[in-house]
Design an enzyme around this catalytic site. Structure first.
Site, PDB file in Angstrom:
ATOM      1  N   CYS A  61      41.055  39.766  42.422  1.00  0.00           N
ATOM      2  CA  CYS A  61      41.736  39.990  41.095  1.00  0.00           C
ATOM      3  C   CYS A  61      40.851  40.292  40.010  1.00  0.00           C
ATOM      4  CB  CYS A  61      42.532  38.644  40.724  1.00  0.00           C
ATOM      5  SG  CYS A  61      43.284  37.789  42.215  1.00  0.00           S
ATOM      6  N   GLU A 113      42.450  43.461  38.355  1.00  0.00           N
ATOM      7  CA  GLU A 113      42.776  44.136  39.550  1.00  0.00           C
ATOM      8  C   GLU A 113      44.318  44.861  39.365  1.00  0.00           C
ATOM      9  OE1 GLU A 113      43.663  41.709  43.125  1.00  0.00           O
ATOM     10  OE2 GLU A 113      42.469  43.252  44.214  1.00  0.00           O
ATOM     11  N   ASP A 114      45.218  44.048  38.737  1.00  0.00           N
ATOM     12  CA  ASP A 114      46.591  44.337  38.939  1.00  0.00           C
ATOM     13  C   ASP A 114      46.722  45.540  37.978  1.00  0.00           C
ATOM     14  OD1 ASP A 114      47.268  42.167  40.677  1.00  0.00           O
ATOM     15  OD2 ASP A 114      46.933  40.611  38.915  1.00  0.00           O
ATOM     16  N   HIS A 144      50.667  38.096  46.159  1.00  0.00           N
ATOM     17  CA  HIS A 144      50.336  39.476  46.486  1.00  0.00           C
ATOM     18  C   HIS A 144      49.766  39.663  47.792  1.00  0.00           C
ATOM     19  CE1 HIS A 144      49.079  39.708  42.088  1.00  0.00           C
ATOM     20  NE2 HIS A 144      50.247  40.389  42.144  1.00  0.00           N
ATOM     21  N   ARG A 194      52.675  41.366  31.342  1.00  0.00           N
ATOM     22  CA  ARG A 194      51.306  41.942  31.643  1.00  0.00           C
ATOM     23  C   ARG A 194      51.246  43.408  31.241  1.00  0.00           C
ATOM     24  NH1 ARG A 194      48.401  40.017  36.927  1.00  0.00           N
ATOM     25  NH2 ARG A 194      46.939  40.668  35.445  1.00  0.00           N
TER      26      ARG A 194
HETATM   27  C1  CIR Z   1      49.794  36.610  37.737  1.00  0.00           C
HETATM   28  O1  CIR Z   1      50.957  35.834  38.205  1.00  0.00           O
HETATM   29  O2  CIR Z   1      50.152  37.601  37.268  1.00  0.00           O
HETATM   30  C2  CIR Z   1      48.604  36.040  37.200  1.00  0.00           C
HETATM   31  N1  CIR Z   1      48.709  34.622  37.025  1.00  0.00           N
HETATM   32  C3  CIR Z   1      47.731  35.913  38.583  1.00  0.00           C
HETATM   33  C4  CIR Z   1      47.300  37.342  39.117  1.00  0.00           C
HETATM   34  C5  CIR Z   1      46.444  37.389  40.152  1.00  0.00           C
HETATM   35  N2  CIR Z   1      46.101  38.722  40.828  1.00  0.00           N
HETATM   36  C6  CIR Z   1      45.744  39.064  41.850  1.00  0.00           C
HETATM   37  O3  CIR Z   1      45.973  38.274  42.826  1.00  0.00           O
HETATM   38  N3  CIR Z   1      45.363  40.269  41.943  1.00  0.00           N
END
Ligand code: CIR
Length: 254
Positions: free
Chosen positions: A247, A65-66, A160, A85
């Protein structure tokens, strides 16, 4: 038809980014089993799932998702706030390119898709540790031709915007009042989580269905009282990596 892009859990998930949580052991087999059930639940809901292969050296890459924001007219490729990332994006761009024209955000903008909530023609962006004001300006600029309005939303104490607030029906938003001020969302029915379940605001709307985690039974009862039914999907192991239901997929119509 609805499509979902997902990615198998990385064998290096134990090295994930953490912001608000303490590091605890993550059981890879359990995380993968839950993730497969998540994908099965998507298929049962009529979604065509496109699973990308696991990326051994990208610990957080299951959280697709990110990396993108998929709109009807185009897809924004984000520039994630965590430098570790950023390499996740190439394969996401390849997977989205048959379906949408792609727009890439550029430095100095940083944006995580978890901070972006699209409600009608308004794009809400959480002001988190990951998403900066430059991203808000750039998204506003690139989406202006499509008639979207942009709005920044202050959040505090969570990773988020969608950790703090998600859409749970055509009229209603579920939110954690400790993490976001619901005043940014006039005209919506606002349902507050049960205060004993701080992570309960992340629900995933899939067409007419709502995926929800069994770990939040009190908030689930509050939803039911409002006539909102849920399909239980457990993502508790990935919760230890600070992830939740939204996510793990990029869902769009095509
Ligand atoms: C992060 O810190 O980027 C990952 N461990 C978790 C990301 C979770 N993503 C989201 O809520 N969209």
């Amino acid at each position: 038809m609805l499509h979902a892009i997902t990615r198998s859990v990385s064998p290096s998930i134990a090295r994930c980014e953490l912001t608000y949580l303490e590091r605890v052991p993550i059981d890879l087999a359990t995380a993968r089993r839950q993730h497969r059930r998540y994908e099965e639940a998507l298929r049962t809901a009529g979604v065509q799932v496109h699973r990308l292969k696991a990326e051994a050296d990208l610990p957080d890459s299951v959280f697709v998702e990110d990396l993108a924001v998929v709109l009807d007219e185009c897809a924004l490729l984000t520039r994630p706030g965590a430098p570790s990332r950023r390499r996740e994006g190439e394969s996401i761009a390849r997977a989205l390119s048959p379906y949408r024209s792609l727009i890439s955000l550029r430095s100095p903008a940083t944006l995580d898709g978890g901070d972006v909530l699209v409600l009608g023609r308004t794009v809400f962006i959480g002001r988190s540790t990951r998403s900066n004001p430059e991203a808000l300006d750039e998204v506003r600029r690139v989406l202006a031709p499509y008639g979207y309005t942009l709005q920044g939303v202050p959040i505090h104490g969570c990773l988020h915007l969608k950790s703090a607030l998600t859409q749970v029906s055509e009229q209603a938003l579920l939110f954690n009042p400790d993490w976001v001020d619901a005043g940014s969302f006039p005209g919506w029915k606002l349902i507050a989580i049960d205060p004993s379940e701080p992570f309960a605001a992340n629900a995933l709307k899939v067409g007419a269905e709502l995926f929800y985690q069994p770990a939040f039974p009190k908030t689930r009862r509050l939803l039911e009282r409002e006539g909102i039914e849920t399909r239980l999907v457990d993502a508790s192991e990935l919760g230890k990596a600070e992830g939740a239901l939204t996510c793990c997929s990029l869902i769009f119509a095509a």
